[in-house]
Design a protein around this motif. Structure first.
Motif, PDB file in Angstrom:
ATOM      1  N   UNK A  10       0.883  -1.131  -0.018  1.00 53.47           N
ATOM      2  CA  UNK A  10       0.057  -0.128   0.112  1.00 53.47           C
ATOM      3  C   UNK A  10       0.767   1.245  -0.055  1.00 53.47           C
ATOM      4  N   UNK A  11       0.524   2.180  -0.825  1.00 55.48           N
ATOM      5  CA  UNK A  11       1.327   3.488  -0.868  1.00 55.48           C
ATOM      6  C   UNK A  11       2.489   3.351  -1.986  1.00 55.48           C
ATOM      7  N   UNK A  12       2.857   2.171  -2.630  1.00 53.89           N
ATOM      8  CA  UNK A  12       3.728   2.165  -3.741  1.00 53.89           C
ATOM      9  C   UNK A  12       2.908   1.995  -4.955  1.00 53.89           C
ATOM     10  N   UNK A  13       3.557   2.451  -6.001  1.00 53.26           N
ATOM     11  CA  UNK A  13       2.950   2.343  -7.464  1.00 53.26           C
ATOM     12  C   UNK A  13       2.544   0.737  -7.781  1.00 53.26           C
ATOM     13  N   UNK A  14       1.595   0.532  -8.165  1.00 48.03           N
ATOM     14  CA  UNK A  14       1.064  -0.877  -8.794  1.00 48.03           C
ATOM     15  C   UNK A  14       1.005  -1.158 -10.168  1.00 48.03           C
ATOM     16  N   UNK A  15       1.567  -2.033 -10.682  1.00 53.10           N
ATOM     17  CA  UNK A  15       1.463  -2.281 -12.102  1.00 53.10           C
ATOM     18  C   UNK A  15       1.154  -3.856 -12.240  1.00 53.10           C
ATOM     19  N   UNK A  16       0.301  -4.087 -13.356  1.00 51.35           N
ATOM     20  CA  UNK A  16      -0.200  -5.313 -13.668  1.00 51.35           C
ATOM     21  C   UNK A  16       1.153  -6.262 -14.161  1.00 51.35           C
ATOM     22  N   UNK A  17       1.564  -7.258 -13.437  1.00 49.82           N
ATOM     23  CA  UNK A  17       2.644  -8.104 -13.643  1.00 49.82           C
ATOM     24  C   UNK A  17       2.491  -8.615 -14.955  1.00 49.82           C
ATOM     25  N   UNK A  18       3.444  -8.911 -15.615  1.00 47.31           N
ATOM     26  CA  UNK A  18       3.510  -9.524 -16.796  1.00 47.31           C
ATOM     27  C   UNK A  18       3.802 -11.265 -16.968  1.00 47.31           C
ATOM     28  N   UNK A  19       3.720 -11.684 -15.618  1.00 43.80           N
ATOM     29  CA  UNK A  19       4.118 -12.908 -15.454  1.00 43.80           C
ATOM     30  C   UNK A  19       3.322 -13.380 -14.472  1.00 43.80           C
ATOM     31  N   UNK A  20       3.326 -14.614 -14.049  1.00 43.87           N
ATOM     32  CA  UNK A  20       2.754 -15.058 -12.946  1.00 43.87           C
ATOM     33  C   UNK A  20       3.185 -14.774 -11.574  1.00 43.87           C
ATOM     34  N   UNK A  21       2.340 -14.002 -10.708  1.00 44.73           N
ATOM     35  CA  UNK A  21       3.104 -13.367  -9.341  1.00 44.73           C
ATOM     36  C   UNK A  21       3.557 -14.237  -8.647  1.00 44.73           C
ATOM     37  N   UNK A  22       4.576 -13.841  -7.780  1.00 44.36           N
ATOM     38  CA  UNK A  22       5.325 -14.651  -6.915  1.00 44.36           C
ATOM     39  C   UNK A  22       4.198 -14.931  -5.590  1.00 44.36           C
ATOM     40  N   UNK A  23       4.335 -15.890  -4.980  1.00 47.99           N
ATOM     41  CA  UNK A  23       3.659 -16.103  -3.835  1.00 47.99           C
ATOM     42  C   UNK A  23       4.330 -16.288  -2.530  1.00 47.99           C
ATOM     43  N   UNK A  24       3.494 -16.007  -1.364  1.00 48.63           N
ATOM     44  CA  UNK A  24       4.185 -16.358  -0.131  1.00 48.63           C
ATOM     45  C   UNK A  24       5.525 -15.329   0.161  1.00 48.63           C
ATOM     46  N   UNK A  25       6.440 -15.756   1.096  1.00 45.71           N
ATOM     47  CA  UNK A  25       7.598 -15.340   1.455  1.00 45.71           C
ATOM     48  C   UNK A  25       8.316 -14.878   0.298  1.00 45.71           C
ATOM     49  N   UNK A  26       8.485 -15.755  -1.097  1.00 47.56           N
ATOM     50  CA  UNK A  26       9.278 -15.395  -2.148  1.00 47.56           C
ATOM     51  C   UNK A  26       8.710 -14.213  -2.811  1.00 47.56           C
ATOM     52  N   UNK A  27       7.587 -13.667  -2.714  1.00 43.17           N
ATOM     53  CA  UNK A  27       7.192 -12.416  -3.431  1.00 43.17           C
ATOM     54  C   UNK A  27       8.187 -11.359  -2.798  1.00 43.17           C
ATOM     55  N   UNK A  28       8.773 -11.432  -1.549  1.00 44.13           N
ATOM     56  CA  UNK A  28       9.595 -10.286  -0.919  1.00 44.13           C
ATOM     57  C   UNK A  28      10.950 -10.296  -1.450  1.00 44.13           C
ATOM     58  N   UNK A  29      11.415 -11.480  -2.326  1.00 44.04           N
ATOM     59  CA  UNK A  29      12.797 -11.632  -2.572  1.00 44.04           C
ATOM     60  C   UNK A  29      13.225 -10.532  -3.394  1.00 44.04           C
ATOM     61  N   UNK A  30      12.539 -10.218  -4.768  1.00 43.14           N
ATOM     62  CA  UNK A  30      13.183  -9.220  -5.553  1.00 43.14           C
ATOM     63  C   UNK A  30      13.328  -7.670  -4.991  1.00 43.14           C
ATOM     64  N   UNK A  31      12.414  -7.207  -4.084  1.00 46.17           N
ATOM     65  CA  UNK A  31      12.444  -6.095  -3.414  1.00 46.17           C
ATOM     66  C   UNK A  31      13.618  -5.985  -2.320  1.00 46.17           C
ATOM     67  N   UNK A  32      13.592  -6.855  -1.602  1.00 46.40           N
ATOM     68  CA  UNK A  32      14.570  -7.311  -0.701  1.00 46.40           C
ATOM     69  C   UNK A  32      16.329  -7.361  -1.135  1.00 46.40           C
ATOM     70  N   UNK A  33      16.262  -7.986  -2.526  1.00 45.82           N
ATOM     71  CA  UNK A  33      17.517  -7.967  -3.132  1.00 45.82           C
ATOM     72  C   UNK A  33      17.659  -6.495  -3.697  1.00 45.82           C
ATOM     73  N   UNK A  34      16.806  -5.800  -4.256  1.00 44.54           N
ATOM     74  CA  UNK A  34      17.343  -4.485  -4.855  1.00 44.54           C
ATOM     75  C   UNK A  34      17.570  -3.614  -3.613  1.00 44.54           C
ATOM     76  N   UNK A  35      16.719  -3.771  -2.446  1.00 44.33           N
ATOM     77  CA  UNK A  35      17.200  -2.850  -1.355  1.00 44.33           C
ATOM     78  C   UNK A  35      18.830  -3.104  -0.701  1.00 44.33           C
ATOM     79  N   UNK A  36      18.981  -4.343  -0.803  1.00 42.00           N
ATOM     80  CA  UNK A  36      20.123  -4.981  -0.384  1.00 42.00           C
ATOM     81  C   UNK A  36      21.441  -4.509  -1.181  1.00 42.00           C
ATOM     82  N   UNK A  37      21.172  -4.466  -2.504  1.00 39.29           N
ATOM     83  CA  UNK A  37      22.299  -3.862  -3.477  1.00 39.29           C
ATOM     84  C   UNK A  37      22.559  -2.526  -3.322  1.00 39.29           C
ATOM     85  N   UNK A  38      21.287  -1.611  -3.016  1.00 47.20           N
ATOM     86  CA  UNK A  38      21.621  -0.431  -2.800  1.00 47.20           C
ATOM     87  C   UNK A  38      22.462  -0.046  -1.534  1.00 47.20           C
ATOM     88  N   UNK A  39      22.202  -0.946  -0.432  1.00 46.01           N
ATOM     89  CA  UNK A  39      22.714  -0.656   0.721  1.00 46.01           C
ATOM     90  C   UNK A  39      24.136  -1.138   0.557  1.00 46.01           C
TER      91      UNK A  39
END
Length: 356
Positions: A10-39
Protein backbone atom coordinates in the motif's frame (compact mmCIF):
# COMPACT_ATOMS: atom_id res chain seq x y z
CA UNK A 1 -13.97 -10.33 -8.41
CA UNK A 2 -11.69 -7.81 -6.73
CA UNK A 3 -9.29 -8.62 -3.94
CA UNK A 4 -8.38 -6.58 -0.88
CA UNK A 5 -5.43 -4.25 -1.13
CA UNK A 6 -2.17 -5.73 0.11
CA UNK A 7 -1.06 -3.75 3.20
CA UNK A 8 2.58 -4.49 2.44
CA UNK A 9 2.49 -2.71 -0.91
CA UNK A 10 0.00 0.00 0.00
CA UNK A 11 1.34 3.44 -0.95
CA UNK A 12 3.70 2.15 -3.66
CA UNK A 13 2.90 2.25 -7.38
CA UNK A 14 1.07 -0.82 -8.64
CA UNK A 15 1.48 -2.25 -12.12
CA UNK A 16 -0.02 -5.38 -13.62
CA UNK A 17 2.72 -8.00 -13.76
CA UNK A 18 3.57 -9.56 -17.12
CA UNK A 19 4.14 -12.96 -15.50
CA UNK A 20 2.70 -15.18 -12.81
CA UNK A 21 2.95 -13.33 -9.49
CA UNK A 22 5.21 -14.70 -6.79
CA UNK A 23 3.49 -16.23 -3.81
CA UNK A 24 4.24 -16.34 -0.12
CA UNK A 25 7.58 -15.18 1.26
CA UNK A 26 9.20 -15.48 -2.18
CA UNK A 27 7.34 -12.38 -3.32
CA UNK A 28 9.57 -10.36 -0.99
CA UNK A 29 12.83 -11.53 -2.57
CA UNK A 30 13.09 -9.12 -5.56
CA UNK A 31 12.51 -6.01 -3.44
CA UNK A 32 14.77 -7.29 -0.67
CA UNK A 33 17.51 -7.91 -3.23
CA UNK A 34 17.12 -4.45 -4.76
CA UNK A 35 17.31 -2.82 -1.32
CA UNK A 36 20.32 -4.95 -0.37
CA UNK A 37 22.16 -4.01 -3.57
CA UNK A 38 21.65 -0.29 -2.93
CA UNK A 39 22.71 -0.80 0.70
CA UNK A 40 25.84 -2.70 -0.36
CA UNK A 41 26.75 0.08 -2.78
CA UNK A 42 26.33 2.66 -0.03
CA UNK A 43 28.47 0.58 2.35
CA UNK A 44 31.15 0.30 -0.31
CA UNK A 45 31.09 4.04 -0.98
CA UNK A 46 31.51 4.71 2.73
CA UNK A 47 34.68 2.61 2.79
CA UNK A 48 35.98 4.30 -0.35
CA UNK A 49 35.45 7.66 1.34
CA UNK A 50 37.34 6.49 4.41
CA UNK A 51 40.22 5.21 2.29
CA UNK A 52 40.49 8.41 0.26
CA UNK A 53 39.88 11.05 2.94
CA UNK A 54 40.73 9.31 6.20
CA UNK A 55 37.09 9.26 7.30
CA UNK A 56 33.62 8.86 5.83
CA UNK A 57 32.20 12.37 5.58
CA UNK A 58 28.84 11.00 4.41
CA UNK A 59 27.77 7.91 6.35
CA UNK A 60 26.55 4.75 4.67
CA UNK A 61 23.03 5.16 6.04
CA UNK A 62 22.73 8.59 4.43
CA UNK A 63 24.24 7.31 1.19
CA UNK A 64 21.70 4.48 1.19
CA UNK A 65 18.79 6.93 1.45
CA UNK A 66 20.19 9.18 -1.25
CA UNK A 67 21.05 6.24 -3.50
CA UNK A 68 17.57 4.79 -3.21
CA UNK A 69 15.92 8.15 -3.87
CA UNK A 70 18.20 8.79 -6.86
CA UNK A 71 17.32 5.40 -8.33
CA UNK A 72 13.62 6.12 -7.78
CA UNK A 73 13.93 9.23 -9.95
CA UNK A 74 14.78 7.10 -12.99
CA UNK A 75 13.01 3.85 -12.09
CA UNK A 76 9.52 3.28 -10.71
CA UNK A 77 9.34 -0.15 -9.04
CA UNK A 78 6.66 -2.42 -10.45
CA UNK A 79 4.47 -4.85 -8.52
CA UNK A 80 7.29 -7.40 -8.71
CA UNK A 81 9.52 -5.23 -6.53
CA UNK A 82 7.17 -3.32 -4.26
CA UNK A 83 6.38 -6.02 -1.65
CA UNK A 84 10.04 -6.57 -0.77
CA UNK A 85 10.87 -2.88 -0.81
CA UNK A 86 7.96 -2.06 1.49
CA UNK A 87 8.89 -4.97 3.76
CA UNK A 88 12.50 -3.75 3.98
CA UNK A 89 11.51 -0.17 4.71
CA UNK A 90 9.02 -1.12 7.42
CA UNK A 91 9.58 -4.57 8.93
CA UNK A 92 13.39 -4.57 8.82
CA UNK A 93 13.58 -1.05 10.21
CA UNK A 94 11.11 -1.79 13.00
CA UNK A 95 13.05 -4.95 13.85
CA UNK A 96 16.25 -2.92 14.09
CA UNK A 97 14.59 -0.50 16.50
CA UNK A 98 13.22 -3.36 18.60
CA UNK A 99 16.66 -4.98 18.88
CA UNK A 100 18.21 -1.64 19.75
CA UNK A 101 16.47 -1.87 23.12
CA UNK A 102 18.92 -4.59 24.13
CA UNK A 103 21.80 -2.11 23.81
CA UNK A 104 20.19 0.54 26.04
CA UNK A 105 20.13 0.20 29.81
CA UNK A 106 17.71 1.70 32.28
CA UNK A 107 20.57 3.86 33.50
CA UNK A 108 20.59 5.59 30.12
CA UNK A 109 16.91 6.44 30.46
CA UNK A 110 17.30 7.68 34.02
CA UNK A 111 20.34 9.70 32.95
CA UNK A 112 18.05 11.91 30.88
CA UNK A 113 16.73 13.31 34.13
CA UNK A 114 13.30 14.72 34.97
CA UNK A 115 14.11 18.06 33.33
CA UNK A 116 14.70 16.37 29.97
CA UNK A 117 11.54 14.28 30.24
CA UNK A 118 9.43 17.32 31.07
CA UNK A 119 11.08 19.27 28.29
CA UNK A 120 10.22 16.61 25.69
CA UNK A 121 6.58 16.65 26.78
CA UNK A 122 6.52 20.43 26.68
CA UNK A 123 8.12 20.49 23.23
CA UNK A 124 5.47 18.14 21.85
CA UNK A 125 2.64 20.28 23.23
CA UNK A 126 4.24 23.51 21.96
CA UNK A 127 4.87 21.97 18.52
CA UNK A 128 1.25 20.81 18.19
CA UNK A 129 -0.15 24.19 19.21
CA UNK A 130 2.32 26.11 17.04
CA UNK A 131 1.86 23.82 14.04
CA UNK A 132 -1.91 24.05 14.30
CA UNK A 133 -1.71 27.85 14.48
CA UNK A 134 0.50 27.91 11.38
CA UNK A 135 -1.90 25.67 9.50
CA UNK A 136 -4.89 27.85 10.28
CA UNK A 137 -2.92 30.99 9.41
CA UNK A 138 -2.22 29.48 5.98
CA UNK A 139 -5.90 28.67 5.52
CA UNK A 140 -5.78 24.91 6.06
CA UNK A 141 -8.97 23.26 7.36
CA UNK A 142 -8.84 22.51 11.11
CA UNK A 143 -8.49 18.74 10.63
CA UNK A 144 -5.68 19.08 8.09
CA UNK A 145 -3.85 21.62 10.26
CA UNK A 146 -4.07 19.27 13.24
CA UNK A 147 -2.88 16.26 11.24
CA UNK A 148 0.22 18.08 10.01
CA UNK A 149 0.92 19.49 13.47
CA UNK A 150 0.67 16.10 15.20
CA UNK A 151 2.67 14.35 12.50
CA UNK A 152 5.54 16.82 12.86
CA UNK A 153 5.41 17.00 16.65
CA UNK A 154 5.22 13.29 17.50
CA UNK A 155 6.11 10.59 15.00
CA UNK A 156 5.11 11.38 11.43
CA UNK A 157 2.81 8.94 9.65
CA UNK A 158 2.08 6.87 12.76
CA UNK A 159 0.79 9.94 14.57
CA UNK A 160 -1.28 10.97 11.55
CA UNK A 161 -2.78 7.46 11.33
CA UNK A 162 -3.62 7.47 15.04
CA UNK A 163 -5.02 11.00 15.21
CA UNK A 164 -7.09 10.82 12.00
CA UNK A 165 -9.95 8.66 13.37
CA UNK A 166 -9.98 10.62 16.63
CA UNK A 167 -10.65 13.93 14.86
CA UNK A 168 -12.68 12.27 12.05
CA UNK A 169 -10.37 13.57 9.33
CA UNK A 170 -11.22 13.11 5.65
CA UNK A 171 -9.26 10.54 3.65
CA UNK A 172 -7.94 13.20 1.28
CA UNK A 173 -6.51 15.18 4.19
CA UNK A 174 -4.81 12.09 5.61
CA UNK A 175 -3.30 11.16 2.23
CA UNK A 176 -1.95 14.68 1.65
CA UNK A 177 -0.43 14.91 5.14
CA UNK A 178 1.25 11.51 4.86
CA UNK A 179 2.48 12.19 1.31
CA UNK A 180 4.41 15.27 2.29
CA UNK A 181 5.64 13.86 5.61
CA UNK A 182 7.37 11.03 3.72
CA UNK A 183 9.48 13.52 1.78
CA UNK A 184 10.07 16.01 4.57
CA UNK A 185 11.03 13.21 6.98
CA UNK A 186 13.95 12.24 4.75
CA UNK A 187 15.10 15.86 4.60
CA UNK A 188 15.12 16.08 8.41
CA UNK A 189 17.16 12.86 8.67
CA UNK A 190 19.76 14.27 6.28
CA UNK A 191 19.94 17.66 8.03
CA UNK A 192 20.44 16.45 11.61
CA UNK A 193 24.10 15.32 11.21
CA UNK A 194 24.97 18.53 9.36
CA UNK A 195 23.34 20.76 11.98
CA UNK A 196 24.94 18.77 14.79
CA UNK A 197 28.39 19.24 13.25
CA UNK A 198 27.72 22.94 12.61
CA UNK A 199 26.73 23.47 16.25
CA UNK A 200 29.71 21.48 17.51
CA UNK A 201 27.56 18.96 19.38
CA UNK A 202 29.05 15.86 20.96
CA UNK A 203 27.43 12.43 20.56
CA UNK A 204 24.84 13.11 23.27
CA UNK A 205 23.92 16.45 21.71
CA UNK A 206 23.46 14.92 18.26
CA UNK A 207 21.35 12.15 19.77
CA UNK A 208 19.17 14.67 21.56
CA UNK A 209 18.75 16.68 18.35
CA UNK A 210 17.78 13.56 16.39
CA UNK A 211 15.37 12.37 19.08
CA UNK A 212 13.68 15.76 19.32
CA UNK A 213 13.29 16.45 15.59
CA UNK A 214 13.19 13.26 13.51
CA UNK A 215 9.69 12.05 12.71
CA UNK A 216 9.84 8.25 12.67
CA UNK A 217 11.42 6.22 15.45
CA UNK A 218 13.50 4.05 13.10
CA UNK A 219 14.86 7.05 11.20
CA UNK A 220 16.49 8.29 14.39
CA UNK A 221 19.10 5.59 13.83
CA UNK A 222 20.07 7.04 10.45
CA UNK A 223 20.11 10.63 11.70
CA UNK A 224 22.22 9.88 14.79
CA UNK A 225 24.51 7.21 13.28
CA UNK A 226 27.27 9.59 12.09
CA UNK A 227 27.94 10.53 15.75
CA UNK A 228 28.22 6.91 16.93
CA UNK A 229 26.44 4.44 19.18
CA UNK A 230 26.00 6.84 22.12
CA UNK A 231 24.16 9.25 19.82
CA UNK A 232 21.94 6.43 18.53
CA UNK A 233 21.06 5.27 22.04
CA UNK A 234 20.37 8.81 23.28
CA UNK A 235 18.27 9.61 20.23
CA UNK A 236 16.26 6.40 20.57
CA UNK A 237 15.43 7.06 24.23
CA UNK A 238 14.52 10.72 23.65
CA UNK A 239 12.40 9.79 20.65
CA UNK A 240 10.70 7.06 22.67
CA UNK A 241 9.48 9.69 25.13
CA UNK A 242 8.01 11.65 22.21
CA UNK A 243 6.24 8.56 20.88
CA UNK A 244 4.76 7.82 24.28
CA UNK A 245 3.10 11.24 24.12
CA UNK A 246 0.87 9.93 21.32
CA UNK A 247 -1.44 8.14 23.73
CA UNK A 248 -2.16 11.19 25.93
CA UNK A 249 -2.51 13.41 22.85
CA UNK A 250 -5.08 11.07 21.27
CA UNK A 251 -6.94 10.85 24.58
CA UNK A 252 -7.09 14.64 24.96
CA UNK A 253 -8.19 15.14 21.34
CA UNK A 254 -10.85 12.47 21.78
CA UNK A 255 -12.18 14.16 24.91
CA UNK A 256 -12.18 17.55 23.16
CA UNK A 257 -14.15 16.14 20.22
CA UNK A 258 -17.12 14.08 21.48
CA UNK A 259 -18.04 11.18 19.21
CA UNK A 260 -21.30 9.37 18.59
CA UNK A 261 -21.79 5.75 17.67
CA UNK A 262 -21.04 4.83 14.07
CA UNK A 263 -18.79 7.80 13.26
CA UNK A 264 -15.68 5.78 12.51
CA UNK A 265 -13.22 3.53 14.33
CA UNK A 266 -11.27 4.46 17.39
CA UNK A 267 -7.49 4.70 16.93
CA UNK A 268 -5.98 1.26 17.22
CA UNK A 269 -3.79 0.38 20.16
CA UNK A 270 -0.98 -0.66 17.81
CA UNK A 271 -0.71 2.95 16.57
CA UNK A 272 -0.26 4.23 20.12
CA UNK A 273 2.00 1.35 21.20
CA UNK A 274 3.59 -0.23 18.08
CA UNK A 275 5.00 -3.74 18.52
CA UNK A 276 8.59 -2.62 18.05
CA UNK A 277 8.28 -0.06 20.83
CA UNK A 278 6.90 -2.74 23.16
CA UNK A 279 9.79 -5.08 22.30
CA UNK A 280 12.25 -2.20 22.66
CA UNK A 281 10.98 -1.61 26.20
CA UNK A 282 11.05 -5.30 27.07
CA UNK A 283 14.64 -5.71 25.88
CA UNK A 284 15.62 -2.51 27.66
CA UNK A 285 14.21 -4.00 30.86
CA UNK A 286 16.08 -7.27 30.33
CA UNK A 287 19.30 -5.40 29.64
CA UNK A 288 18.86 -3.29 32.77
CA UNK A 289 18.25 -6.44 34.84
CA UNK A 290 21.45 -8.04 33.54
CA UNK A 291 19.60 -10.79 31.65
CA UNK A 292 21.34 -9.92 28.35
CA UNK A 293 25.10 -10.65 28.54
CA UNK A 294 27.65 -8.17 27.22
CA UNK A 295 29.03 -10.89 24.92
CA UNK A 296 26.05 -10.64 22.56
CA UNK A 297 26.09 -6.85 22.26
CA UNK A 298 28.76 -6.41 19.52
CA UNK A 299 27.13 -8.82 17.02
CA UNK A 300 23.72 -7.44 17.95
CA UNK A 301 24.85 -3.88 17.22
CA UNK A 302 26.31 -5.02 13.89
CA UNK A 303 23.03 -6.68 13.01
CA UNK A 304 21.06 -3.57 13.92
CA UNK A 305 23.21 -1.41 11.66
CA UNK A 306 23.00 -3.92 8.77
CA UNK A 307 19.20 -4.07 8.99
CA UNK A 308 19.03 -0.30 9.16
CA UNK A 309 21.28 0.11 6.13
CA UNK A 310 19.04 -2.10 3.97
CA UNK A 311 15.93 -0.38 5.34
CA UNK A 312 17.26 3.08 4.58
CA UNK A 313 17.94 2.03 0.98
CA UNK A 314 14.36 0.76 0.72
CA UNK A 315 13.03 3.95 2.27
CA UNK A 316 14.82 5.94 -0.42
CA UNK A 317 13.29 3.70 -3.08
CA UNK A 318 9.82 4.40 -1.64
CA UNK A 319 10.12 8.19 -1.62
CA UNK A 320 8.46 9.75 -4.62
CA UNK A 321 9.98 13.25 -5.06
CA UNK A 322 6.78 14.27 -6.81
CA UNK A 323 4.79 13.71 -3.60
CA UNK A 324 5.76 17.18 -2.45
CA UNK A 325 4.00 18.62 -5.50
CA UNK A 326 0.88 16.55 -4.98
CA UNK A 327 0.60 17.66 -1.35
CA UNK A 328 0.02 21.25 -2.39
CA UNK A 329 1.96 24.43 -1.63
CA UNK A 330 0.04 25.38 1.52
CA UNK A 331 0.48 21.97 3.14
CA UNK A 332 4.13 21.96 2.10
CA UNK A 333 4.70 25.41 3.57
CA UNK A 334 2.99 24.58 6.87
CA UNK A 335 4.86 21.28 7.25
CA UNK A 336 8.21 22.87 6.45
CA UNK A 337 7.66 25.83 8.79
CA UNK A 338 6.49 23.47 11.54
CA UNK A 339 9.65 21.42 11.11
CA UNK A 340 11.77 24.58 11.35
CA UNK A 341 9.89 25.59 14.49
CA UNK A 342 10.52 22.18 16.09
CA UNK A 343 14.17 22.42 15.12
CA UNK A 344 14.44 25.83 16.75
CA UNK A 345 12.77 24.59 19.93
CA UNK A 346 15.12 21.59 20.01
CA UNK A 347 18.22 23.79 19.64
CA UNK A 348 17.04 26.01 22.48
CA UNK A 349 16.32 23.00 24.68
CA UNK A 350 19.75 21.49 24.05
CA UNK A 351 21.38 24.83 24.86
CA UNK A 352 19.71 25.24 28.25
CA UNK A 353 19.47 21.66 29.50
CA UNK A 354 22.37 20.03 31.34
CA UNK A 355 23.82 17.12 29.38
CA UNK A 356 23.26 13.65 30.83
Amino acid sequence: MTTAADPVTEGLPQHAPQHAPLRGPSRLLPGLLASAVVAAAAFGLQHIEAALFGRAWVEGLVLAILGGAALRLVWTPSALWTPGIAFSAKALLETAVALLGATVSGAAVMALGPAMLLMVAGLVVAAILGGYALGRAFGLPPAMALLVACGNAICGNSAIAAVAPVIEAEGEDVAAAIGFTAVLGIVVVLLVPAVGALMGYDAVGVGMLAGLTVYAVPQVLAAAAPAGLVAIQTGAVVKLVRVLMLGPVCLVLGLMRPRTAGQGPRPRLRHMAPWFIVVFLLLLGLRSAGAIPDLVLPPLQTGVMALTLVAMAALGLMVDPRAILRAGPRVAAVAALSALMIGGLALCAIAVLPRP
